[in-house]
Design a protein around this motif. Sequence first.
Motif, PDB file in Angstrom:
ATOM      1  N   PRO A   4       0.814  -1.226   0.000  1.00 40.55           N
ATOM      2  CA  PRO A   4       0.000   0.000   0.000  1.00 40.55           C
ATOM      3  C   PRO A   4       0.845   1.274   0.000  1.00 40.55           C
ATOM      4  O   PRO A   4       0.317   2.359  -0.241  1.00 40.55           O
ATOM      5  CB  PRO A   4      -0.822  -0.124   1.298  1.00 40.55           C
ATOM      6  N   PRO A  32       1.207   3.211  -3.995  1.00 37.08           N
ATOM      7  CA  PRO A  32       0.386   4.343  -4.476  1.00 37.08           C
ATOM      8  C   PRO A  32       0.731   5.650  -3.759  1.00 37.08           C
ATOM      9  O   PRO A  32       0.696   6.718  -4.363  1.00 37.08           O
ATOM     10  CB  PRO A  32      -1.050   3.898  -4.152  1.00 37.08           C
ATOM     11  N   VAL A  33       1.076   5.552  -2.477  1.00 32.92           N
ATOM     12  CA  VAL A  33       1.455   6.752  -1.723  1.00 32.92           C
ATOM     13  C   VAL A  33       2.754   7.334  -2.290  1.00 32.92           C
ATOM     14  O   VAL A  33       2.859   8.543  -2.541  1.00 32.92           O
ATOM     15  CB  VAL A  33       1.597   6.437  -0.217  1.00 32.92           C
ATOM     16  N   TYR A  35       2.036   9.042  -5.516  1.00 35.07           N
ATOM     17  CA  TYR A  35       1.375  10.341  -5.330  1.00 35.07           C
ATOM     18  C   TYR A  35       2.358  11.401  -4.832  1.00 35.07           C
ATOM     19  O   TYR A  35       2.414  12.514  -5.357  1.00 35.07           O
ATOM     20  CB  TYR A  35       0.209  10.209  -4.355  1.00 35.07           C
ATOM     21  N   MET A  36       3.151  11.031  -3.824  1.00 37.71           N
ATOM     22  CA  MET A  36       4.097  11.987  -3.247  1.00 37.71           C
ATOM     23  C   MET A  36       5.139  12.416  -4.281  1.00 37.71           C
ATOM     24  O   MET A  36       5.533  13.570  -4.347  1.00 37.71           O
ATOM     25  CB  MET A  36       4.844  11.347  -2.066  1.00 37.71           C
ATOM     26  N   HIS A  37       5.605  11.464  -5.044  1.00 44.28           N
ATOM     27  CA  HIS A  37       6.771  11.710  -5.873  1.00 44.28           C
ATOM     28  C   HIS A  37       6.413  12.143  -7.293  1.00 44.28           C
ATOM     29  O   HIS A  37       7.066  13.008  -7.874  1.00 44.28           O
ATOM     30  CB  HIS A  37       7.625  10.440  -5.920  1.00 44.28           C
ATOM     31  N   GLY A  92       2.943  12.657  -8.425  1.00 48.90           N
ATOM     32  CA  GLY A  92       1.845  13.616  -8.391  1.00 48.90           C
ATOM     33  C   GLY A  92       0.801  13.421  -9.472  1.00 48.90           C
ATOM     34  O   GLY A  92      -0.076  14.260  -9.640  1.00 48.90           O
ATOM     35  N   GLN A 149      -1.196  -3.140  -4.940  1.00 55.51           N
ATOM     36  CA  GLN A 149      -1.878  -1.843  -4.804  1.00 55.51           C
ATOM     37  C   GLN A 149      -1.462  -0.855  -5.897  1.00 55.51           C
ATOM     38  O   GLN A 149      -2.272  -0.033  -6.314  1.00 55.51           O
ATOM     39  CB  GLN A 149      -1.617  -1.248  -3.423  1.00 55.51           C
TER      40      GLN A 149
END
Lengths: 340, 340
Positions: A248, A251-252, A255-257, A259, A274
């Motif tokens: 999991p 995906p984080v 998103y953080m890296h 965008g 994921q």
Amino acid sequence: MAIFSQAGSRRSWLKGAASWLVAGFVAWGAAGCASLSGTDPLPSWADGPARQSIIDFVNDVTNEASPNYVPPAQRIATFDNDGTLWVEQPMYTQFAFMIDQVKAAAPRNPQWQDNPVYKALAANDLKGALAQGEKPLLDLLVQANSGMSVEDYDKTVRQWFATARHPTLKRPYTEAVYQPQLELLSYLRSKGFKNFIVSGGTMEAMRPWTEAVYGIPPERVVGSSQGIVYDGTSLMRQPKLHFVDDGPGKPVGIYMHIGQQPILAFGNSDGDLQMLQYTTTGPGRRLGLLVHHDDAEREFAYDRQSPFGKLDKALDEAPKRNWVVVSMKKDWKQIFPGKP
Amino acid sequence: MAIFSQAGSRRSWLKGAASWLVAGFVAWGAAGCASLSGTDPLPSWADGPARQSIIDFVNDVTNEASPNYVPPAQRIATFDNDGTLWVEQPMYTQFAFMIDQVKAAAPRNPQWQDNPVYKALAANDLKGALAQGEKPLLDLLVQANSGMSVEDYDKTVRQWFATARHPTLKRPYTEAVYQPQLELLSYLRSKGFKNFIVSGGTMEAMRPWTEAVYGIPPERVVGSSQGIVYDGTSLMRQPKLHFVDDGPGKPVGIYMHIGQQPILAFGNSDGDLQMLQYTTTGPGRRLGLLVHHDDAEREFAYDRQSPFGKLDKALDEAPKRNWVVVSMKKDWKQIFPGKP
């Protein structure tokens, strides 16, 4: 040639002769196309549904007349590294490197002599080290890979990769990469995609060589990381995990890296589950792919039970979500660069 | 020109003369190119030491014959956002947006009615809110900007920027950017640089518009971030800070996100001090720059005492470290786009 993978199946002499004829025509046709539009972008990919799904997808999302057209700025493709772009057996290369760092740091850490994880690693008994649980092993790896500046650590990484060899393939790790994936990365790039690595491994162990090997520059490498602090002069590595870019966490990390949500993701294990879920959910056309390691002869064969790169839930989910399962045995004509 | 790197080696008069002749032809050719290919790349920068330091630096690190030559893959330039690329007075735009989110979330959070920070914000009394301390304000902002998916939050950001106007400049925030910096970003890009934003603001509030306004795509925006978790369907915003990309956090953010040391960094406040220290330390030629807000007439005038964008330590350190202090008043002929 794809026909060689049919060796061993029942074929009449006539069928065999026919397949040679067909192969001849295919070769001639491919040569014809090549002479017009350049060479086949995926020569190590066998004709079949996996290869076709990639080409159909790329043609569709890059076709301005298609309802699925995606502008270049949004053509984000994410690739897992271990087991997807390079070999992850008999253990993650990351671990091999970090274990060597443990051994190198042992003289400075006499207290490790009583640590059962250290004792197992020192005896090259990875199974014994893992038997103590994942956390004690990770703690030791993180300790041994901290306390120095990022520049000093970078030097250590480069030195290690310059001399280390894969234990069974007997080649540098940076040549234990998959030729079909090098072609795919290059093909996507030529079609305006931005390729990223999204790996459970640490960024520091990948960034020194990913641009030369994969054409992926350091800033497009997303991975796990240890804590780093700036002390006014240097960036120092801390003995703690900062972010685990796996499961999991992927995906984080994306998103953080990055965008932006990718439109293509390629993995090979439940650690990529994921990432594939996230990538293939939402409007527009999307493509999820999984390498299935089913080629014991040319690489390794493993899936549901492997301690490294376990592919279980994601394999069950693939048909439900229309993810493409790429058979190393059937879909890849060549596995490694330079050796057909 | 390779011949220039021979300076200092023994050469005959004839060889020296020949190299000057060649250099002359190169210069003449370059001038010819300029008259053909165009225009001054930095028309809003006044002639002077600041402009010259940029041009000298870029010419040097992109000249293959120079000992300071840097290959394109390593031409990393990092820019602070607030006060460096756009206006940060009378308060960070980030705060203006987040405070509006607090007001929008207030009906769902009746418990805030007793919170002195909320009461001050509701009365548009930012000074009063700040008087409660930084942490209570940040806590409230983080709470109000969490609990939704990243997609829903992204929509809110876009809607806000579509209608919000800077209170004194009376223009959209995305037009309260500095024309000379737009030119510099474009100039660096044309010289093979990779431009990144490294901001104390949150990535989510910048990424929706940085590509259109600055030519900087989402993956090249480094900033502060709230916690994010993937719940199997969506990426959800958590009510906690994940990373503060300010002060000593900036070199860490750069390392984590970019993975290479920049060779040029542009800031305007003490929050950029460590980014400039990190960037301008080490081998090879390096350039640190600071915007000095000294133009009360066309923008704002502030430095050592400002609650937003305080420039104090970095201003003292600039001469010691050869950082270039860019006077908004003297060095910028035009401040904002579209209005000379």
